[in-house]
Design an enzyme around this catalytic site. Structure first.
Site, PDB file in Angstrom:
ATOM      1  N   SER A  11      -9.443   0.720   2.862  1.00 18.08           N
ATOM      2  CA  SER A  11      -8.631   1.596   2.052  1.00 18.08           C
ATOM      3  C   SER A  11      -7.451   0.892   1.368  1.00 18.08           C
ATOM      4  O   SER A  11      -6.824   1.493   0.488  1.00 18.08           O
ATOM      5  CB  SER A  11      -8.082   2.745   2.898  1.00 18.08           C
ATOM      6  OG  SER A  11      -7.222   2.280   3.909  1.00 18.08           O
ATOM      7  N   LYS A  52       0.861  -1.192   0.000  1.00 19.01           N
ATOM      8  CA  LYS A  52       0.000   0.000   0.000  1.00 19.01           C
ATOM      9  C   LYS A  52       0.894   1.238   0.000  1.00 19.01           C
ATOM     10  O   LYS A  52       1.929   1.246   0.699  1.00 19.01           O
ATOM     11  CB  LYS A  52      -0.853  -0.069   1.273  1.00 19.01           C
ATOM     12  CG  LYS A  52      -1.927   0.974   1.425  1.00 19.01           C
ATOM     13  CD  LYS A  52      -2.766   0.647   2.657  1.00 19.01           C
ATOM     14  CE  LYS A  52      -3.944   1.585   2.834  1.00 19.01           C
ATOM     15  NZ  LYS A  52      -4.836   1.171   3.947  1.00 19.01           N
ATOM     16  N   SER A  92      -9.537  -1.769   6.963  1.00 18.79           N
ATOM     17  CA  SER A  92      -8.958  -1.494   5.641  1.00 18.79           C
ATOM     18  C   SER A  92      -8.161  -2.643   5.026  1.00 18.79           C
ATOM     19  O   SER A  92      -7.818  -2.579   3.846  1.00 18.79           O
ATOM     20  CB  SER A  92      -8.102  -0.235   5.692  1.00 18.79           C
ATOM     21  OG  SER A  92      -8.929   0.904   5.750  1.00 18.79           O
TER      22      SER A  92
END
Lengths: 473, 68
Positions: free
Chosen positions: A156, A80, A180
């Protein structure tokens, strides 16, 4: 593209690289080709580090040639884009961070994976500053769900789920503050582990909400999830919340039920009855566990709803405090969907925040009592399969509520008190439909129990993660 | 039940406090910020409905991992 080599198993890649059947370079070249081809469709990667990755592949091939064996030899992975990568800017899904200085070193979890032979190939799309459950990013575009590109990947850690489901890499890293890792795992059909709060060090990652932030791995099978998790364990003083405990290396057993784990279905707040797909997934898990002779029951996690409220307030206040200066000076540079929530967070009364932290402690104490009666709790991960991109609202207990704030309805109460949890994708129907997952939750520091149950479900075929049909299976 | 926040008016709160706290909010954004304040208020209502022991407020408002 059909190459005959897919990325559904990191363990298998490492075995072949260690055994000399594959070179790390050949694996990397294939990975880069997949990223080039598939990223146009799903928008999971925001950066590819080809030169760096080629250097690491060369190092791995040299080490193998010299007789060394590495647990993650030649395994490509991606992170990420809130993880620091040496000489790269940590954008954290934002436009504002583009003017920051590049990171002077890698995040510690990247260092640990690469020291075991893995190869970092790129950074992954995410919701701005991690304040997102949808995978929609105003600056870098929507991250699409490989199972149906008209649908959300979840967030996310959107790119972390989508890159796996599209078969671009076999392991990704994400962060999970309120769900997330687990929301994109559920919507993209991957396994994801959110460890206990304080277990994996966050050193070298861009924060969202300090008292709730966790980092963890995502993968296509429990063996790879465990391998990545084991490789990343260990105290680091660079994260003030990291607890100085000895590593607890998880070893998955293939024989049935080495220990008598007591499994319970989470009731009340976690009742999946209004959500047919989530309910079906839960029911299948219970049937499978009963068939394996696990003692199963039903429990209430007291204060779960209040725990979710506490997580909501704490997230809003802590993240807004962190971004206050940027909100004052550069409000127009934010994604409007995150900006307006941060602005609200700047204005919340202190009494709400202190109340939220006190309720959180009360909830944590109550949960401790529950774990005297059970070892593992099963709960839905998301109320629904992936909503369509752009969908604004969904039905929750008879009310129309916003998708962005509520896809984490079932995940938020769990991370609120830092419990370890594996999100496992459940095979409900034909292998063409959008996936959905369940949460396998344990007492603090008992990641091994979550992974063991996930492994049993995978062995029975109830849980499993595939590469999506339109990609290179 | 102790619920001091039950008369919360998000619009009034914003117009009174944003300038006091130095948070610039253009008029076109007010509606969404107010909506988020109302959502947060609904969460606070749930929190204030919980009966918890007073000793928890003697603790600094941070989270400590369990079983450390």
């Amino acid at each position: 593209m059909s190459t005959g080599q897919n990325f559904s198993s990191a363990s298998r890649i490492a075995e072949q690289v260690n055994g000399g059947q594959l070179s790390a370079k050949s694996v990397l070249d294939l990975c880069l080709a997949k990223v080039t081809q598939y990223n146009k469709k799903v928008n999971a990667f925001t950066a590819v580090f080809e030169q760096r990755a080629q250097k690491q592949a060369k190092r791995i091939d040299k080490a193998i040639a010299a007789g060394k064996q590495l647990p993650l030899a030649g395994v490509p992975f991606a992170v990420k884009n809130l993880f620091d990568v040496h000489d790269e800017i940590t954008i954290a899904g934002s436009k504002i961070n583009r003017s920051n200085q590049p990171a002077h070193e890698d995040a510690i979890l990247i260092t640990r994976l690469e020291s075991r032979g893995a190869i970092l190939v790129g950074a992954l799309n995410m919701g701005e500053y991690a304040y997102d459950f949808t995978g929609e990013n105003a600056h870098y575009g929507v991250c699409r769900n490989p199972w149906n590109i008209e649908h959300m990947s979840g967030g996310s850690s959107s790119g972390s789920g989508a890159a796996l489901a599209a078969g671009m890499v076999p392991i990704t890293l994400g962060s999970d503050t309120n769900g997330s890792i687990r929301v994109p795992s559920s919507l993209c059909g991957t396994f994801g582990l959110k460890p206990t709060y304080g277990r994996l060090p966050r050193s070298g990652s861009y924060p969202f909400c300090d008292s709730l932030d966790h980092l963890g791995p995502m993968a296509h099978n429990v063996e790879d999830l465990t391998l990545a998790y084991n490789s990343m364990q260990g105290f680091d003083s660079g994260d003030h919340a990291c607890v100085n405990r000895a590593k607890e290396i998880v070893s998955l057993t293939t024989s049935r039920r080495q220990s008598k784990l007591r499994v319970a279905l989470a009731a009340d707040y976690f009742d999946a009855s209004p959500f047919p797909d989530a309910k079906q997934a839960i029911d299948q898990v219970l049937v499978a566990l009963r068939a394996l002779d696990y003692p199963t029951s039903s429990i209430t996690l007291p204060l779960a709803e209040a725990g979710r409220s506490a997580a909501f307030i704490i997230t809003n206040v802590e993240s807004a405090a962190f971004h206050r200066a940027r909100l004052i000076a550069q409000a127009d540079q934010f994604d409007p969907a995150t900006r307006d929530r941060f602005l609200a967070g700047c204005l919340l009364p202190a009494a709400w925040y202190t109340r939220a932290q006190a309720v959180r402690q009360a909830y944590a104490r109550a949960a401790q009592g529950v774990f005297e009666q059970v070892d593992v709790i099963i709960a839905p991960a998301t109320p629904y399969r992936a909503p369509r991109i752009g969908q604004q609202s969904m039905n929750l207990a008879g009310r129309e509520v916003g998708v962005r704030a509520n896809l984490g309805y079932f995940t938020q109460p769990i991370s609120c008190i830092g419990l370890p949890v594996v999100c496992a994708p459940i095979k409900l129907d034909a292998n063409e439909n959008l996936p959905i997952g369940v949460q396998i939750i344990a007492a603090p520091w008992r990641e091994a129990d979550c992974l063991q149950i996930a492994h049993e479900l995978q062995t029975t075929g109830i849980a499993g993660s595939d590469i999506a049909p339109d990609f290179d299976r | 039940m102790n619920n001091p926040s039950s008369k919360f008016d998000a619009g009034l709160w914003l117009s009174n406090n944003a300038p006091q706290l130095g948070i610039p909010i253009p008029p076109e954004q007010e509606k969404m910020v107010v909506a988020n304040l109302e959502l947060a208020h609904a969460m606070a209502e749930i929190l204030f409905a919980v009966d918890i022991e007073e000793d928890l407020f003697a603790l600094a408002p941070t989270f400590t991992p369990l079983n450390t």
